[in-house]
Design a protein around this motif. Structure first.
Motif, PDB file in Angstrom:
ATOM      1  N   PHE A 116     103.787 169.130  55.742  1.00 23.44           N
ATOM      2  CA  PHE A 116     104.795 168.582  56.654  1.00 23.44           C
ATOM      3  C   PHE A 116     105.259 169.583  57.712  1.00 23.44           C
ATOM      4  O   PHE A 116     105.918 169.204  58.675  1.00 23.44           O
ATOM      5  CB  PHE A 116     106.015 168.106  55.866  1.00 23.44           C
ATOM      6  CG  PHE A 116     105.714 167.028  54.864  1.00 23.44           C
ATOM      7  CD1 PHE A 116     105.610 165.708  55.254  1.00 23.44           C
ATOM      8  CD2 PHE A 116     105.538 167.339  53.526  1.00 23.44           C
ATOM      9  CE1 PHE A 116     105.344 164.703  54.335  1.00 23.44           C
ATOM     10  CE2 PHE A 116     105.272 166.346  52.590  1.00 23.44           C
ATOM     11  CZ  PHE A 116     105.167 165.034  52.994  1.00 23.44           C
ATOM     12  N   ARG A 117     105.023 170.837  57.482  1.00 22.52           N
ATOM     13  CA  ARG A 117     105.344 171.954  58.372  1.00 22.52           C
ATOM     14  C   ARG A 117     106.832 172.214  58.549  1.00 22.52           C
ATOM     15  O   ARG A 117     107.292 173.293  58.268  1.00 22.52           O
ATOM     16  CB  ARG A 117     104.674 171.790  59.750  1.00 22.52           C
ATOM     17  CG  ARG A 117     104.609 173.047  60.566  1.00 22.52           C
ATOM     18  CD  ARG A 117     103.684 174.105  59.905  1.00 22.52           C
ATOM     19  NE  ARG A 117     102.294 173.901  60.258  1.00 22.52           N
ATOM     20  CZ  ARG A 117     101.331 173.619  59.362  1.00 22.52           C
ATOM     21  NH1 ARG A 117     101.609 173.488  58.085  1.00 22.52           N
ATOM     22  NH2 ARG A 117     100.078 173.475  59.742  1.00 22.52           N
ATOM     23  N   LEU A 147      98.953 166.881  59.889  1.00 25.07           N
ATOM     24  CA  LEU A 147     100.188 166.844  59.117  1.00 25.07           C
ATOM     25  C   LEU A 147     100.473 165.414  58.671  1.00 25.07           C
ATOM     26  O   LEU A 147     100.016 164.452  59.290  1.00 25.07           O
ATOM     27  CB  LEU A 147     101.370 167.359  59.944  1.00 25.07           C
ATOM     28  CG  LEU A 147     101.333 168.827  60.367  1.00 25.07           C
ATOM     29  CD1 LEU A 147     102.507 169.139  61.279  1.00 25.07           C
ATOM     30  CD2 LEU A 147     101.336 169.749  59.152  1.00 25.07           C
ATOM     31  N   LEU A 148     101.247 165.294  57.590  1.00 22.07           N
ATOM     32  CA  LEU A 148     101.727 163.993  57.153  1.00 22.07           C
ATOM     33  C   LEU A 148     103.025 163.661  57.885  1.00 22.07           C
ATOM     34  O   LEU A 148     103.719 164.559  58.375  1.00 22.07           O
ATOM     35  CB  LEU A 148     101.988 164.016  55.644  1.00 22.07           C
ATOM     36  CG  LEU A 148     100.767 164.191  54.742  1.00 22.07           C
ATOM     37  CD1 LEU A 148     101.207 164.368  53.292  1.00 22.07           C
ATOM     38  CD2 LEU A 148      99.814 163.016  54.865  1.00 22.07           C
ATOM     39  N   PRO A 149     103.384 162.383  57.945  1.00 27.21           N
ATOM     40  CA  PRO A 149     104.670 162.029  58.562  1.00 27.21           C
ATOM     41  C   PRO A 149     105.833 162.416  57.656  1.00 27.21           C
ATOM     42  O   PRO A 149     105.739 162.331  56.428  1.00 27.21           O
ATOM     43  CB  PRO A 149     104.573 160.505  58.701  1.00 27.21           C
ATOM     44  CG  PRO A 149     103.644 160.085  57.611  1.00 27.21           C
ATOM     45  CD  PRO A 149     102.639 161.186  57.488  1.00 27.21           C
ATOM     46  N   ILE A 150     106.939 162.845  58.270  1.00 30.95           N
ATOM     47  CA  ILE A 150     108.176 162.993  57.518  1.00 30.95           C
ATOM     48  C   ILE A 150     108.618 161.592  57.095  1.00 30.95           C
ATOM     49  O   ILE A 150     108.656 160.675  57.923  1.00 30.95           O
ATOM     50  CB  ILE A 150     109.287 163.634  58.372  1.00 30.95           C
ATOM     51  CG1 ILE A 150     108.789 164.938  59.021  1.00 30.95           C
ATOM     52  CG2 ILE A 150     110.541 163.861  57.542  1.00 30.95           C
ATOM     53  CD1 ILE A 150     108.485 166.044  58.079  1.00 30.95           C
ATOM     54  N   ASN A 158     107.032 164.353  62.921  1.00 31.81           N
ATOM     55  CA  ASN A 158     105.857 165.112  63.335  1.00 31.81           C
ATOM     56  C   ASN A 158     105.117 164.373  64.443  1.00 31.81           C
ATOM     57  O   ASN A 158     105.231 163.147  64.574  1.00 31.81           O
ATOM     58  CB  ASN A 158     104.932 165.348  62.131  1.00 31.81           C
ATOM     59  CG  ASN A 158     105.416 166.474  61.240  1.00 31.81           C
ATOM     60  OD1 ASN A 158     105.983 167.461  61.722  1.00 31.81           O
ATOM     61  ND2 ASN A 158     105.177 166.358  59.948  1.00 31.81           N
ATOM     62  N   PRO A 159     104.355 165.080  65.265  1.00 28.80           N
ATOM     63  CA  PRO A 159     103.684 164.454  66.417  1.00 28.80           C
ATOM     64  C   PRO A 159     102.838 163.252  66.013  1.00 28.80           C
ATOM     65  O   PRO A 159     102.081 163.305  65.043  1.00 28.80           O
ATOM     66  CB  PRO A 159     102.805 165.590  66.963  1.00 28.80           C
ATOM     67  CG  PRO A 159     103.509 166.840  66.552  1.00 28.80           C
ATOM     68  CD  PRO A 159     104.107 166.542  65.211  1.00 28.80           C
ATOM     69  N   GLY A 160     102.994 162.179  66.760  1.00 28.73           N
ATOM     70  CA  GLY A 160     102.193 160.982  66.551  1.00 28.73           C
ATOM     71  C   GLY A 160     102.796 159.969  65.613  1.00 28.73           C
ATOM     72  O   GLY A 160     102.279 158.860  65.475  1.00 28.73           O
ATOM     73  N   TYR A 161     103.911 160.323  64.939  1.00 30.09           N
ATOM     74  CA  TYR A 161     104.543 159.409  63.985  1.00 30.09           C
ATOM     75  C   TYR A 161     105.899 158.974  64.534  1.00 30.09           C
ATOM     76  O   TYR A 161     106.677 159.792  65.014  1.00 30.09           O
ATOM     77  CB  TYR A 161     104.733 160.086  62.625  1.00 30.09           C
ATOM     78  CG  TYR A 161     103.439 160.507  61.977  1.00 30.09           C
ATOM     79  CD1 TYR A 161     102.579 159.566  61.411  1.00 30.09           C
ATOM     80  CD2 TYR A 161     103.077 161.853  61.919  1.00 30.09           C
ATOM     81  CE1 TYR A 161     101.384 159.957  60.802  1.00 30.09           C
ATOM     82  CE2 TYR A 161     101.896 162.256  61.305  1.00 30.09           C
ATOM     83  CZ  TYR A 161     101.050 161.300  60.758  1.00 30.09           C
ATOM     84  OH  TYR A 161      99.882 161.694  60.162  1.00 30.09           O
ATOM     85  N   TYR A 162     106.176 157.682  64.420  1.00 31.67           N
ATOM     86  CA  TYR A 162     107.410 157.138  64.990  1.00 31.67           C
ATOM     87  C   TYR A 162     108.099 156.239  63.987  1.00 31.67           C
ATOM     88  O   TYR A 162     107.489 155.689  63.109  1.00 31.67           O
ATOM     89  CB  TYR A 162     107.097 156.342  66.264  1.00 31.67           C
ATOM     90  CG  TYR A 162     106.299 157.145  67.260  1.00 31.67           C
ATOM     91  CD1 TYR A 162     106.936 158.081  68.084  1.00 31.67           C
ATOM     92  CD2 TYR A 162     104.915 156.989  67.363  1.00 31.67           C
ATOM     93  CE1 TYR A 162     106.213 158.828  68.994  1.00 31.67           C
ATOM     94  CE2 TYR A 162     104.196 157.733  68.273  1.00 31.67           C
ATOM     95  CZ  TYR A 162     104.841 158.656  69.084  1.00 31.67           C
ATOM     96  OH  TYR A 162     104.115 159.394  69.974  1.00 31.67           O
TER      97      TYR A 162
END
Length: 558
Positions: free
Chosen positions: A171-172, A534-537, A554-558
């Motif tokens: 998840f970073r 990365l996985l989404p938060i 994270n980038p790309g997840y909304y």
């Protein structure tokens, strides 16, 4: 700690501890002045055994991570191993898990991701609880064994580090929860940046090395020790080194050097490998062997090991065993995972013919390997007749739960010396010491040759007699560590970050490079390097924490 000693008692203890927190926060109004239904934490730690149970509660959270439903209250979560499909070593026989294997439509509400996040933080919370208690003079006073307080603190720090490394890698920017949370406001932690969470893990591990014992007696076998922390430090510094160019504070050569330094402090790194046959690392009869650095102490509950129940209930029926989704009773696996798991053609083709590790990892029905595996029935015809059998080869399959035949008492090996040796081989190579890198690979390959069924030495895999390359190391990690403990995709991501491979180019050839099975997939392969590393938060975390909400997903997840 094996088998029931810390697992079940720890779960019961932590339920009591949580109840105590709630009771202590209640008003003293007379109408609420009722006898507690559980022991208060203020009186719980009456002897050293209770301290051991508190530490056991941290370990026992791994049982929730490795049970079939990985259940944190979201029944549809499914098992942890679904996340492992993102690598190139495992695949499925249909398109039931495309959001992990083919990166299609993974959302912030995914139950598997939510459970993974929640369980790791539950483990961290238990570690923080015990770290606080181990600073309490009243608790320290009941510990009679010399240095036991230090050992327990070292265990809590190690386990917190292990969870934080996984959170950082997956998840970073997961928050750094490094203290015991007692109020809602305490739980609103900001997202971490750059290496902050990984640095917390490294600092905890370096402290743990000084605290942990060199080893434990047989009664406590399975608890982590000094070499456990040293080995995990090697892997943590390898992560930092590979991502050095991407984040502020990166020091690639320095981190490679630190990984090497910690490896060279490990005891008997060569002789241990030579003395443990490859297959022993997955055999229920050889648990906690000399190569093992960390494994979940799987067991079965007293009344019933029910794979559909959370293990944190404090009763006598619930999951304490482990599910190997690649291997166990495929009719159940298909139900819980949406598909049957098996080896990719890439993995099958990567083994040199005659490598003893192949026969310990994969069986081929076309070569008579079917005997004794009749329970696989029609599943033999998936994956061109091959099956992945690392934890069920021969008598290893034993000790399934008696009611459902789903969970196993065989321990998942979470960290072993071969993984550490092959990781540090990269560090040696990248810092100009190719002979030392080659030695690590040759140690692993010699052990493989000596791992035949009758103990005779096989002809392959032969030692490297000329300079090894990163390609050699990457392939050796695929062969040695295939299907194990969330290793492969983590490797692929860090190699991409370091520039050793280019996953964007891999995505253009998913059937060749990823091992993605064209014949069984009807949906596209949609890997996006800006998103899928990365996985989404989880959306529930974003909504519950205003600091995370302000920072976004994270980038790309909304």
């Amino acid at each position: 700690m094996k088998k029931h000693r810390n697992q079940k008692s720890g779960k019961q203890f932590f339920a009591l501890a949580l109840a105590a927190v709630g009771l202590l926060s209640v008003s003293c109004e007379s109408f609420l002045d009722v006898p507690p239904t559980s022991e208060l934490e203020s009186v719980y730690f009456e002897n050293e055994n209770r301290v051991d149970r508190g530490i056991g509660a941290i370990y026992s959270e791994l049982g929730v991570l490795y049970c079939p439903n990985m259940d944190n209250g979201a029944f549809a979560a499914g098992p942890l191993g679904k996340l492992w499909l993102s690598g190139d070593d495992l695949t499925v026989q249909n398109n039931g898990n495309l959001h992990f294997e083919a990166f299609v439509s993974l959302t912030t509400g995914d139950g598997t991701v939510k459970s993974y996040w929640s369980i790791l933080y539950a483990l961290i919370a238990r570690a923080n609880f015990m770290l606080e208690k181990l600073e309490d003079p009243k608790v320290l006073a009941v510990i009679e064994t010399p240095d036991k307080d230090k050992w327990c603190k070292g265990e809590a720090l190690f386990l917190r580090s292990w969870a934080n490394i996984r959170l950082w890698d997956s998840f970073r920017k997961a928050p750094n929860q490094n203290f015991r949370i007692k109020t809602i406001e305490d739980s609103w932690l900001p997202p971490t940046k750059n290496f902050e969470l990984l640095d917390q893990a490294i600092g905890d591990l370096e402290e743990a090395v000084d605290l942990l014992p060199d080893s434990w007696d047989d009664k406590n076998k399975g608890r982590v020790f000094k070499n456990s922390a040293r080995g995990l430090l090697v892997k943590a510094y390898m992560l930092r080194a590979c991502y050095a160019a991407q984040y502020e504070g990166g020091d690639r050569n320095g981190d490679y050097g630190r990984a090497i330094a910690w490896f060279e402090k490990m005891d008997n790194a060569v002789s241990t490998i030579e003395g443990v046959p490859f297959g022993d690392n997955f055999d229920i009869r050889k648990e906690n062997n000399a190569e093992s650095l960390f494994e979940y102490q799987a067991s079965h509950n007293i009344k019933e090991d029910n794979p559909w129940l959370n293990g944190n209930f404090g009763g006598d029926a619930g999951a304490m065993g482990a599910l190997y989704i690649q291997y166990w009773e495929h009719q159940h696996t298909n139900y819980m995972c949406g598909s049957v798991f098996g080896p990719t053609q890439k993995l099958i083709s990567s083994f040199e013919k005659g490598d003893p590790r192949f026969d310990e990892t994969i069986l081929n029905r076309n070569e008579g390997g079917k005997d004794g595996f009749d329970w696989l029935s029609g599943d033999w015809y998936n994956f061109n007749g091959y099956q992945f059998i690392k934890y069920i080869n021969g008598e290893r399959r034993g000790d399934l739960d008696k009611t459902y035949s789903v969970t196993s008492g065989n321990n998942p090996r979470l960290l072993r010396l071969a993984d550490v040796k092959l990781a540090v081989a990269e560090a040696y190579l990248q810092t100009g010491n190719e002979p030392a890198a080659r030695q690590q690979l040759n140690d692993i390959r010699k052990r493989a040759r000596l791992s035949t069924a009758d103990g005779s030495e096989a002809a392959v895999p032969a030692d490297f007699n000329t300079a090894v390359t990163m390609d050699d190391i990457m392939k050796e990690r695929l062969l040695e560590l295939a299907g194990e403990e969330d290793i492969r995709f983590s490797d692929m991501k860090r190699w991409h970050a370091a520039g050793y491979i280019n996953l964007e180019e891999w995505a253009e050839k998913p059937y060749e490079m990823w091992g993605y099975d064209e014949a069984n997939k009807i949906n596209p392969f949609e890997f996006n390097v800006e998103k899928n590393l990365l996985l989404p938060i989880p959306q529930s975390e974003i909504e519950a924490n205003p600091l995370m909400q302000a920072d976004g997903n994270n980038p790309g997840y909304y």
